[in-house]
Scaffold this active site. Structure first.
Site, PDB file in Angstrom:
ATOM      1  N   ASP A 114       0.842  -1.202   0.000  1.00  0.00           N
ATOM      2  CA  ASP A 114       0.000   0.000   0.000  1.00  0.00           C
ATOM      3  C   ASP A 114       0.877   1.252   0.000  1.00  0.00           C
ATOM      4  O   ASP A 114       0.375   2.377  -0.119  1.00  0.00           O
ATOM      5  CB  ASP A 114      -1.005  -0.006   1.153  1.00  0.00           C
TER       6      ASP A 114
ATOM      7  N   ASP B  70      -1.045  -6.198  -0.567  1.00  0.00           N
ATOM      8  CA  ASP B  70      -1.305  -5.528   0.720  1.00  0.00           C
ATOM      9  C   ASP B  70      -2.789  -5.198   0.830  1.00  0.00           C
ATOM     10  O   ASP B  70      -3.346  -4.577  -0.089  1.00  0.00           O
ATOM     11  CB  ASP B  70      -0.513  -4.213   0.744  1.00  0.00           C
TER      12      ASP B  70
ATOM     13  N   GLU C  56       8.754  -3.937  10.969  1.00  0.00           N
ATOM     14  CA  GLU C  56       9.172  -2.643  10.424  1.00  0.00           C
ATOM     15  C   GLU C  56       9.600  -1.700  11.539  1.00  0.00           C
ATOM     16  O   GLU C  56       8.847  -1.480  12.505  1.00  0.00           O
ATOM     17  CB  GLU C  56       8.020  -2.024   9.613  1.00  0.00           C
TER      18      GLU C  56
HETATM   19  O1  KIV Z   1       3.514  -1.105   1.706  1.00  0.00           O
HETATM   20  C1  KIV Z   1       4.700  -1.487   1.761  1.00  0.00           C
HETATM   21  O2  KIV Z   1       5.525  -1.226   0.878  1.00  0.00           O
HETATM   22  C2  KIV Z   1       5.087  -2.287   2.919  1.00  0.00           C
HETATM   23  C3  KIV Z   1       6.536  -2.643   3.051  1.00  0.00           C
HETATM   24  C4  KIV Z   1       7.342  -1.471   3.347  1.00  0.00           C
HETATM   25  C5  KIV Z   1       6.729  -3.747   4.014  1.00  0.00           C
HETATM   26  O3  KIV Z   1       4.268  -2.609   3.715  1.00  0.00           O
END
Ligand code: KIV
Length: 283
Positions: A64, A103, A201
């Site tokens: 996302d 995501d 993270e």
């Molecule tokens: O949305 C994204 O790119 C992420 C990564 C940074 C793990 O969740």
């Protein structure tokens, strides 16, 4: 697919082996058992996905983060399932080996397990995603239970979960001090619920190391130090397209600089009449 450009020579290695079929969640579990580290990158379009796929990247995340790096918002909150499905479908079409993780965006799964299933099913059916990722620990266990029981592989995400940036009061390191125990409990709960991997993270490196040792599923670090089983970066960060990347980013290329140089050269040649030359013209 060129195997000469890969680092690993083992036919079972996640990075550098198993050409000819998609990587599966079982391959990721086996890599953890072997103690083998692997890379993950984000991808949002077919041509970039093809480059990463042919380089042997075993897992691609249609994050996302597209909200920021594709759509130009200043957080991940505004994007919807409808925004991310075409990007996910493009990444699936552009790749033939990588496991593609979609995501689940903010608002598409928090309210109920049924919402989570409806959103995840759209990514699987309409985009061809192979797994989904969602943010949160024990509070999203009912969602993970339902997804797993529906046969959908789920990647968890703990620590600095960007969809909660307003609750955190900014993009801050998470899990320092006693909150590290909470994060450890969340990680164990995700594993118990059937998640196949968990992103950590922006957490202290020693906490990430302890979580990685405590779990039998792979941990994927981003700003979590060197001990996680895998590492993920947003591709625009690692390629040097992001103007002000976070401390945890290593810049492997100056894409912004190279693009600036190239587009200026094109513009200069258009203005001076050097481009197009006879070899770029039809008779
Ligand atoms: O949305 C994204 O790119 C992420 C990564 C940074 C793990 O969740």
């Amino acid at each position: 697919m060129s195997s000469t450009s890969r680092n690993s020579s083992s036919p079972t290695a996640l990075y550098g082996g198993q050409a000819g079929r998609r990587v599966t969640v079982r391959d990721l579990a086996a890599a953890k058992d072997r103690g083998e580290k692997w890379p993950m990158v984000t991808a949002y379009d077919a041509m970039t996905a093809k480059v990463f796929d042919e380089a042997g990247i075993p897992v691609m995340l249609v994050g996302d983060s597209a909200a920021m790096v594709v759509y130009g918002y200043d957080s991940t909150l505004p994007v919807s399932v409808d925004d991310l499905i075409p990007l996910t479908a493009a990444v699936v079409r552009g790749s033939s080996r990588a496991l593609v993780v979609a995501d689940l965006p903010f608002g598409s799964y928090q309210a109920s397990p049924q919402d989570a299933l409806a959103s995840a099913a759209r990514f699987m059916k309409e985009a061809g995603a192979h797994a989904v990722k969602l943010e949160g620990g024990r509070r999203v266990l009912p969602q993970i239970d339902l997804l797993v029981s529906a046969g959908i592989p789920v990647m968890g995400h703990l620590g600095l979960t960007p969809q909660s940036v307003n609750a955190f009061g900014g993009y801050r390191v998470q899990g320092r001090g006693q909150s590290g125990d909470e994060l450890m409990a969340d990680a164990k709960a995700l594993e118990h619920a059937g998640a196949f991997a968990v992103v950590l993270e922006c957490v202290p490196a020693d906490l990430a190391a302890r979580v990685t040792a405590a779990l039998s599923i792979p941990t994927i670090g981003i700003g979590a130090g060197p001990s996680t089983d895998a590492q993920v970066l947003v591709w625009q960060d690692l390629m040097g397209l992001t103007p002000h990347p976070a401390k945890f980013v290593k810049k492997y290329f100056d894409l912004a600089g190279e693009m600036d140089h190239a587009v200026r050269a094109f513009a200069d040649e258009v203005v001076s009449g050097v481009f197009p030359a006879p070899e770029h013209s039809y008779s």
